[in-house]
Design an enzyme around this catalytic site. Structure first.
Site, PDB file in Angstrom:
ATOM      1  N   HIS A 134       0.862  -1.182   0.000  1.00 55.22           N
ATOM      2  CA  HIS A 134       0.000   0.000   0.000  1.00 55.22           C
ATOM      3  C   HIS A 134       0.900   1.235   0.000  1.00 55.22           C
ATOM      4  O   HIS A 134       2.032   1.202   0.479  1.00 55.22           O
ATOM      5  CB  HIS A 134      -0.865  -0.037   1.262  1.00 55.22           C
ATOM      6  N   ASP A 211       2.991  -4.380   8.198  1.00 52.35           N
ATOM      7  CA  ASP A 211       1.722  -3.678   8.018  1.00 52.35           C
ATOM      8  C   ASP A 211       0.607  -4.719   8.128  1.00 52.35           C
ATOM      9  O   ASP A 211       0.407  -5.527   7.229  1.00 52.35           O
ATOM     10  CB  ASP A 211       1.717  -3.003   6.641  1.00 52.35           C
ATOM     11  N   GLN A 214      -4.643  -5.291   6.900  1.00 49.61           N
ATOM     12  CA  GLN A 214      -5.577  -6.231   6.276  1.00 49.61           C
ATOM     13  C   GLN A 214      -5.523  -7.621   6.908  1.00 49.61           C
ATOM     14  O   GLN A 214      -6.319  -8.493   6.542  1.00 49.61           O
ATOM     15  CB  GLN A 214      -5.273  -6.339   4.778  1.00 49.61           C
ATOM     16  N   LYS A 237     -10.827  -1.126  10.036  1.00 48.69           N
ATOM     17  CA  LYS A 237     -10.951  -2.312   9.192  1.00 48.69           C
ATOM     18  C   LYS A 237     -11.308  -3.556  10.008  1.00 48.69           C
ATOM     19  O   LYS A 237     -11.545  -4.624   9.457  1.00 48.69           O
ATOM     20  CB  LYS A 237      -9.652  -2.543   8.418  1.00 48.69           C
ATOM     21  N   CYS A 375      -4.641   2.441  -3.740  1.00 48.34           N
ATOM     22  CA  CYS A 375      -3.408   2.944  -3.119  1.00 48.34           C
ATOM     23  C   CYS A 375      -2.261   1.963  -3.321  1.00 48.34           C
ATOM     24  O   CYS A 375      -1.456   1.723  -2.407  1.00 48.34           O
ATOM     25  CB  CYS A 375      -3.618   3.236  -1.635  1.00 48.34           C
TER      26      CYS A 375
END
Length: 425
Positions: A134, A211, A214, A237, A375
């Site tokens: 991202h 990261d 997700q 999220k 993104c």
């Protein structure tokens, strides 16, 4: 999935059907059609338990935290710090001092880039990322590389959407000072083998930031088992509020870092000549924190754990398998990202229509999907496309939602025409 697997009405994602009523917004209609919400990778809907937690704080506990010596402030402080402890348990951090509340994954990555990487990078050093990141895990490293003279290196991605592990091994070198890697691709759904990649990096003394934006809604994350040095995620999220997220960092690393922002709360003693910084984690939480949304995030974590992340993951995998098969039968549709290990994301293009046109038509059918580059513009360039349409699934989605999506995609085919057969005139 085995093609002989049957999906019956009896096992039609019972967990989703049981919990859909917990999400008030899902009862809305769009353009006269029941809403089918399939943009969960961008943000998830919020259960009533989260909305109630936010309302209770503002109605019954609203006060600033930590320094008030009156009961209301003590109640707010207890709820806020209780939320920190809830995050610690959710990702199995070693201690609450390793959990820093921030606005989300983006701010967390920027903090690590500026407070950890920038003071340690020199010309000739390298920061290693991957081709499926991202923008929030690309741009902060570009900035810090410009500031320090370091170089940004990129792990290549295969046609399947999986990272080139041989290429990764070749890029590891004594020059690499940090590996920053997504756990799950927001654009493709690829689940990276982060535990193995962290171990490879650590063999060469390279710290690793993950990261997890997700990943945490779909996978059980144990930061100690992964041995991640830093792990970041966002609340919105994960069925929590917007504007709140967390950064996990190993205590020894956080203690050795200078604050990124200055102000109230992150200090012990201030004079015009010198400032003594506060202890962890407050050293990195300047100013009044996002108290209410931290409490809302804790309520979201309670909600997810009550359902069971393992049960959620199993259901989402069933739905992903069903959706993968169903979408492949739509004329002219091509899935982008076919990794063997995927989270519940279906990213696709159609020969007949631009992703924005696809999304517009689906919206008129009540189906909400994301369209564009997500993104992840360098990734789109790697696949030679401008963008994709992306249906991203969550615990409240059902096979019926996929069926509505497929019907709407057939409407796209009817409006724009079936693709020309290979060799046709």
């Amino acid at each position: 999935m085995n093609e002989s697997m049957l999906f019956t009405d009896a096992d039609n994602l019972a967990l989703a059907k049981r919990c859909r009523g917990d999400f008030p917004l899902l009862s809305r209609q769009m353009h006269g059609r029941p809403l089918v919400y399939l943009d969960n990778a961008a943000t998830s809907q919020k259960p009533q338990a989260v909305l109630d937690a936010l309302q209770y704080y503002y109605q019954q506990q609203n006060a600033n935290v930590h320094r008030g010596v009156y009961q209301l402030s003590e109640e707010a402080t207890s709820a806020y710090e209780g939320a920190r402890a809830r995050v610690q348990r959710f990702i199995n951090a070693a201690g609450v001092e390793e959990i820093i509340f921030l606005r989300g994954t983006t701010e967390a990555i920027n903090l690590v880039a500026q407070a950890y990487a920038r003071p340690r990078l020199q010309p000739g050093d390298e920061v290693l990322i991957s081709a499926i990141e991202h923008h929030s895990n690309i741009v902060p490293w570009q900035i810090v590389c410009r500031q320090t003279g370091a170089q940004l290196r990129v792990i290549p991605v295969l046609d399947s959407g999986e990272l080139d592990q041989a290429g990764f091994a070749e890029l590891l070198s004594p020059r690499v000072r940090l590996l920053a890697l997504t756990h799950v691709s927001n654009a493709l759904g690829t689940i990276n083998p982060v535990k193995e990649m962290i171990a490879q990096a650590h063999q060469q003394g390279i710290p690793v930031l993950i990261d997890g934006a997700q990943a945490v809604p779909h996978l059980r994350v144990d930061v100690q088992a992964l041995d991640a040095d830093f792990y970041a995620f966002s609340g919105h999220k994960l069925y929590g509020p917007t504007g709140i997220g967390a950064l996990y960092g190993k205590r020894r690393l956080l203690e050795d870092m200078e604050p990124w922002q200055g102000g109230g709360e992150m200090i012990i003693q201030v004079s015009f000549e010198h400032t003594d910084y506060n202890q962890l984690p407050y050293k990195f939480e300047a100013g009044t924190p996002n108290i209410a949304d931290a409490i809302g995030l804790a309520a979201a974590l309670d909600y997810v754990d009550n359902l069971g992340l393992e049960a959620i993951a199993e259901q989402e995998q069933q739905l992903l398998d069903y959706g993968t098969q169903a979408l492949q039968r739509v004329p002219g549709l091509r899935l982008i990202g076919t990794a063997q290990h995927k989270a519940a994301i279906l990213s696709f293009v159609m020969e007949q229509a631009h992703p924005h046109d696809i999304s517009t038509i689906l919206d008129r059918c009540g189906v909400a999907v994301r369209a564009g580059h997500h993104c992840a513009m360098p990734l789109m360039q790697r696949f030679g496309i401008a963008g994709t349409a992306r249906a991203s699934l969550a615990l409240y989605n059902t096979r019926d939602d996929i069926d509505v999506l497929v019907d709407a995609l057939h409407e796209v085919v009817r409006m724009f025409g079936a693709p020309m057969a290979e060799g046709g005139q």
